[in-house]
Design an enzyme around this catalytic site. Sequence first.
Site, PDB file in Angstrom:
ATOM      1  N   HIS A 152       0.844  -1.206   0.000  1.00  0.00           N
ATOM      2  CA  HIS A 152       0.000   0.000   0.000  1.00  0.00           C
ATOM      3  C   HIS A 152       0.876   1.252   0.000  1.00  0.00           C
ATOM      4  O   HIS A 152       0.622   2.198  -0.739  1.00  0.00           O
ATOM      5  CB  HIS A 152      -0.883   0.031   1.254  1.00  0.00           C
ATOM      6  CG  HIS A 152      -1.940  -1.034   1.324  1.00  0.00           C
ATOM      7  ND1 HIS A 152      -2.073  -1.879   2.403  1.00  0.00           N
ATOM      8  CD2 HIS A 152      -2.918  -1.394   0.453  1.00  0.00           C
ATOM      9  CE1 HIS A 152      -3.096  -2.694   2.202  1.00  0.00           C
ATOM     10  NE2 HIS A 152      -3.623  -2.435   1.022  1.00  0.00           N
ATOM     11  N   SER A 182      -2.876  -7.935   2.662  1.00  0.00           N
ATOM     12  CA  SER A 182      -3.168  -7.807   4.096  1.00  0.00           C
ATOM     13  C   SER A 182      -3.495  -9.176   4.687  1.00  0.00           C
ATOM     14  O   SER A 182      -3.088  -9.474   5.821  1.00  0.00           O
ATOM     15  CB  SER A 182      -4.340  -6.851   4.314  1.00  0.00           C
ATOM     16  OG  SER A 182      -4.010  -5.559   3.881  1.00  0.00           O
ATOM     17  N   ARG A 207      -2.022  -6.458  -8.709  1.00  0.00           N
ATOM     18  CA  ARG A 207      -0.976  -7.460  -8.494  1.00  0.00           C
ATOM     19  C   ARG A 207      -1.114  -8.631  -9.449  1.00  0.00           C
ATOM     20  O   ARG A 207      -0.227  -8.943 -10.210  1.00  0.00           O
ATOM     21  CB  ARG A 207      -1.054  -8.000  -7.048  1.00  0.00           C
ATOM     22  CG  ARG A 207      -0.599  -7.047  -5.983  1.00  0.00           C
ATOM     23  CD  ARG A 207      -1.137  -7.431  -4.638  1.00  0.00           C
ATOM     24  NE  ARG A 207      -2.610  -7.355  -4.648  1.00  0.00           N
ATOM     25  CZ  ARG A 207      -3.367  -7.444  -3.585  1.00  0.00           C
ATOM     26  NH1 ARG A 207      -2.835  -7.665  -2.422  1.00  0.00           N
ATOM     27  NH2 ARG A 207      -4.678  -7.333  -3.682  1.00  0.00           N
TER      28      ARG A 207
HETATM   29  P1  ADP Z   1      -9.740  -3.908  -0.900  1.00  0.00           P
HETATM   30  O1  ADP Z   1     -10.561  -4.662   0.104  1.00  0.00           O
HETATM   31  O2  ADP Z   1     -10.428  -2.662  -1.408  1.00  0.00           O
HETATM   32  O3  ADP Z   1      -9.155  -4.715  -2.012  1.00  0.00           O
HETATM   33  P2  ADP Z   1      -7.019  -3.720   0.130  1.00  0.00           P
HETATM   34  O4  ADP Z   1      -6.559  -2.966   1.334  1.00  0.00           O
HETATM   35  O5  ADP Z   1      -6.821  -5.178   0.086  1.00  0.00           O
HETATM   36  O6  ADP Z   1      -8.552  -3.309  -0.017  1.00  0.00           O
HETATM   37  O7  ADP Z   1      -6.345  -3.096  -1.168  1.00  0.00           O
HETATM   38  C1  ADP Z   1      -6.505  -1.741  -1.518  1.00  0.00           C
HETATM   39  C2  ADP Z   1      -5.857  -1.494  -2.864  1.00  0.00           C
HETATM   40  O8  ADP Z   1      -4.440  -1.668  -2.756  1.00  0.00           O
HETATM   41  C3  ADP Z   1      -6.305  -2.449  -3.974  1.00  0.00           C
HETATM   42  O9  ADP Z   1      -6.323  -1.736  -5.193  1.00  0.00           O
HETATM   43  C4  ADP Z   1      -5.208  -3.487  -3.997  1.00  0.00           C
HETATM   44  O10 ADP Z   1      -5.094  -4.093  -5.266  1.00  0.00           O
HETATM   45  C5  ADP Z   1      -4.001  -2.617  -3.700  1.00  0.00           C
HETATM   46  N1  ADP Z   1      -2.905  -3.406  -3.121  1.00  0.00           N
HETATM   47  C6  ADP Z   1      -2.927  -4.153  -2.006  1.00  0.00           C
HETATM   48  N2  ADP Z   1      -1.736  -4.755  -1.796  1.00  0.00           N
HETATM   49  C7  ADP Z   1      -0.925  -4.359  -2.836  1.00  0.00           C
HETATM   50  C8  ADP Z   1       0.405  -4.656  -3.232  1.00  0.00           C
HETATM   51  N3  ADP Z   1       1.164  -5.498  -2.528  1.00  0.00           N
HETATM   52  N4  ADP Z   1       0.880  -4.089  -4.353  1.00  0.00           N
HETATM   53  C9  ADP Z   1       0.089  -3.274  -5.086  1.00  0.00           C
HETATM   54  N5  ADP Z   1      -1.175  -2.959  -4.784  1.00  0.00           N
HETATM   55  C10 ADP Z   1      -1.692  -3.492  -3.670  1.00  0.00           C
END
Ligand code: ADP
Length: 161
Positions: free
Chosen positions: A17, A129, A91
């Site tokens: 993030h 996460s 990803r």
């Molecule tokens: P959500 O429940 O909305 O998917 P997340 O917190 O899992 O919430 O992810 C928020 C955003 O961050 C999403 O667009 C996700 O693809 C991106 N994201 C999460 N982890 C990574 C990562 N390791 N690299 C790139 N983008 C990420």
Amino acid sequence: MATAIYPGSFDPPTEGHRNIIERGLRIFDRLIVAVAVNPLKKTIFTPAERIALLKEMLGGQKNLEFDTFQDRLLVDYARSKQARVILRGLRTVQDYEYEFQMTLANQRLAPEIETIFLMTESEFSHLSSSLIKEIVGLGGSGKGLVPPIVEGKLKEKLKVR
Ligand code: ADP
């Protein structure tokens, strides 16, 4: 002024993030990290705790704001912030399928708002996460995946010594 919203669960925020946020800040004049509050989704951290962790990781940068939104469409929230862009990270192919569907739905609801994707950097391509909760919960190290403050709070929540 180009404002973007970066929405997500951030339960907890990870280095993946952080990477998207830092790169987003180089592109947009103002970036709002918006923690989506969904009472039906089981989360480890409360929205306030997630915001506090994000601030610890990234606070103090001008043009970067933190907020929560609940019980409303993301596009309506974006409109209320005068944001024309939704920023998301990509990803895997699984991400793509989900994001494709969400983007099409949002395009229909709000044609004036664009969703823009930043491709993950390779070192974070398998980081999520949920994965970090599993690793730390089972006693593994979160080094390089989450900052020490997040790892510490995760251990407290998951009762890991
Ligand atoms: P959500 O429940 O909305 O998917 P997340 O917190 O899992 O919430 O992810 C928020 C955003 O961050 C999403 O667009 C996700 O693809 C991106 N994201 C999460 N982890 C990574 C990562 N390791 N690299 C790139 N983008 C990420």
